[in-house]
Design an enzyme around this catalytic site. Sequence first.
Site, mmCIF file in Angstrom:
data_model
loop_
_atom_site.group_PDB
_atom_site.id
_atom_site.type_symbol
_atom_site.label_atom_id
_atom_site.label_comp_id
_atom_site.label_asym_id
_atom_site.label_seq_id
_atom_site.Cartn_x
_atom_site.Cartn_y
_atom_site.Cartn_z
ATOM 1 N N LYS A 82 62.083 5.459 38.183
ATOM 2 C CA LYS A 82 62.146 5.059 39.598
ATOM 3 C C LYS A 82 60.757 5.087 40.211
ATOM 4 O O LYS A 82 60.336 4.136 40.875
ATOM 5 C CB LYS A 82 63.048 6.005 40.381
ATOM 6 C CG LYS A 82 62.925 5.850 41.905
ATOM 7 C CD LYS A 82 63.797 6.805 42.675
ATOM 8 C CE LYS A 82 63.144 8.096 42.951
ATOM 9 N NZ LYS A 82 62.156 8.122 44.069
ATOM 10 N N ASN A 83 59.998 6.178 39.974
ATOM 11 C CA ASN A 83 58.721 6.326 40.668
ATOM 12 C C ASN A 83 57.615 5.450 40.109
ATOM 13 O O ASN A 83 56.596 5.251 40.769
ATOM 14 C CB ASN A 83 58.332 7.806 40.716
ATOM 15 C CG ASN A 83 59.282 8.581 41.620
ATOM 16 O OD1 ASN A 83 59.969 7.982 42.462
ATOM 17 N ND2 ASN A 83 59.356 9.879 41.449
ATOM 18 N N CYS B 186 61.237 13.265 54.799
ATOM 19 C CA CYS B 186 62.585 13.475 54.263
ATOM 20 C C CYS B 186 62.847 14.957 54.506
ATOM 21 O O CYS B 186 62.040 15.659 55.106
ATOM 22 C CB CYS B 186 62.656 13.131 52.805
ATOM 23 S SG CYS B 186 61.429 14.006 51.907
ATOM 24 N N ASP C 238 60.539 17.543 41.112
ATOM 25 C CA ASP C 238 61.763 16.726 41.184
ATOM 26 C C ASP C 238 62.871 17.238 40.279
ATOM 27 O O ASP C 238 63.989 16.729 40.320
ATOM 28 C CB ASP C 238 61.461 15.259 40.839
ATOM 29 C CG ASP C 238 60.592 14.623 41.900
ATOM 30 O OD1 ASP C 238 59.964 13.584 41.609
ATOM 31 O OD2 ASP C 238 60.503 15.183 43.014
#
Length: 463
Positions: free
Chosen positions: A25-26, A120, A308
Site C-alpha cells: 500500500k505505502n 489521523c 504499523d
Amino acid sequence: MYVLDRIIINGQQRLNGSVFVNGAKNAAVAIIPAALSARGICVIENLPCIEDVNILANAIRSCGIKAEFRDPHTLIIDSRNLTDYKLTFDLARNMRASYYLLGAFLGRFKKAIVPLPGGCNFGIRPVNLHIKGFEKLGATIEQEHGMIYAYADRLVGDHIFLDVASVGATINIMLAAVHAEGVTTIENAAKEPHVVDTANFLNILGAKIKGAGTDNIKITGVQELSGGTYTIIPDQIEAGTYMIAAAITGGDVTVKNIIPRHLDSLSAKLREMGCRIEEGGDYVRVVGASELNSVNVKTMVYPGFPTDLQPQMTALLSTANGTSVVTETVFDNRFQYVTEIIRLGCRVNTQTAQIGIVEGPSKITGAEVSATDLRAGAALVVAGLAAEGETVISNVKYIDRGYEDIENKLRGLGANIKRVNEQGEIVNRAPARDRIFDDTETLGHSIDEVAATLEAPNVVISA
Ligand code: EPZ
C-alpha cells in the site's frame, strides 16, 4: 467503499495453509503520484486492490489525466497531456498520501496546489519537514483555507537534513528534487522498502537517484522523465499481519510473495516468543507455539520494528506468558486502539502516550468492537481470531483501505470469518475496481496504442 459492513469472527481456529500477499500500500500510494512527475505513459503492476488506490486513481483523474485499470492490479497512467497542478478532489483530503502530488507537481510544473493532509487518530502528523525540504530547493510555500500553495521560479538542488527520518518527507522531497537543477542530497533519509521502491520507479522513468535505502540519498536533477512499466514490491505490513495471525492462533502458515528481509525485525521477535520461523526466497513460514513468551517491543524506523505492526503485536503479546513492554517511538500517540482491544480482554496499561505495558496471558473473549484506523482494525481482527466466541468488528472501511480481501484470505487459512452488510446479510466483497478498462481489442499492441484508446478522464467517485 462499504462503510456499514462488519466483519464477524468466531475465534480459536488454528490457521493453517498458505496466504498470498499483495503489493505494498505505502509503495502504491507514493508511486501513483510519482507517475505524474513523468510526461509519458506509466504501467504500474502488482497494485493492491484496496480503497486507498481507488481514491488515488480518482484523484489523479480529477487532475485531467487518463488513468485506467487494465485489471484489478494494473493501472495505466497517461500523463503526457497533464497541465493541471491543482488537486481539489475532496476524497483526497481523507488520504494522507495525496500530499505526494505536492512534490510531483512542484517538480514538474514548479507550481502545486494540494489540500493540507488530514491527521489521523494517532498524532498530529505535521508536514513541516516536507515544506522545509521544498523551501531548501527554492520553493515558496503558503498555506491557507486548508490548502498548500507551492511555487518556484527555479528549483535548485541543495543539501537537506531531515530532523526526523520521515518516510513522507523523504519521498516528497525526492519527487521535487528529480527535476531540480544540480544535485540534492537528503541526509537522515528514511530507509523503508517503499522509499527504495519509489526511487527505483523514478529511476526507471529516467531519474538519477542513488543511495535510496541508506540514510543519505543523492538526486541529480533531470529535465524530464518519460514513461515506463514497474511492478511494486509486496506489502511487508500485510505479510506481518498474517504472520502475527498465525502466531496468535498457534497455527502453521506460509506467507507467500514477500521479501523476507523486509520482515527481519518481526521474525526475530516471533522467534523470541517461541514460534518457529522458516524463510525461503519469497516466503516465510510461521509455526506458532502452545505457550508464547512475553517480549519487549520498541518501534523504530526501518529496519527496526515497524510502527504499523505495533497494534497487531500488542494483541499477540496479550496471549503471551508474562509482562511485555511496548514502546512507540515513531508517533506521539499510537495507543488509541487500546480502548477497543481491552473490550476483547487484552490487558494493556498505557502508562504514557509512548509506552504500553501488556499483561499476559489474558483470556480473550469475543465482543463488539470498532476499528479506529487501519492498523487498529487489523489488531482487532488478529485478537478476534484468538477470542473465544464471536467478535463483531465495525468500521471495516479502515481495514479496506489497506488490506485486499482480508476475510477471504483468512477463511482460506481456516478462520471462521465472514463479512455482513448493514442488513446482516453475508456479502463477498471480492477485490473490485469501480471500472476496468477493456483493452482486449488492443492486447499485444504497444502501451502507446493502448493509452491512446483509454477513455477520456472522468472521475468516478468510489462507492
Ligand atoms: C508513512 O507515514 C506511512 N504512510 C505510515 O503508514 C507509517 O506509519 C509511517 O510512514 C512510518 O513508517 C504512508 O506511507 C502513506 P513519517 P508518514 O513522515 O510518511 C513526524 C499505515 O498504516 N513528522 O515517517 O506520514 C511524524 O509526526 C500508515 O500504512 C514530522 O514531525 O510518516 C511522525 O512522528 C500509518 N514532520 C514521524 O515523523 C513531518 O514533516 C514519522 O512520520 C513529517 C513527519
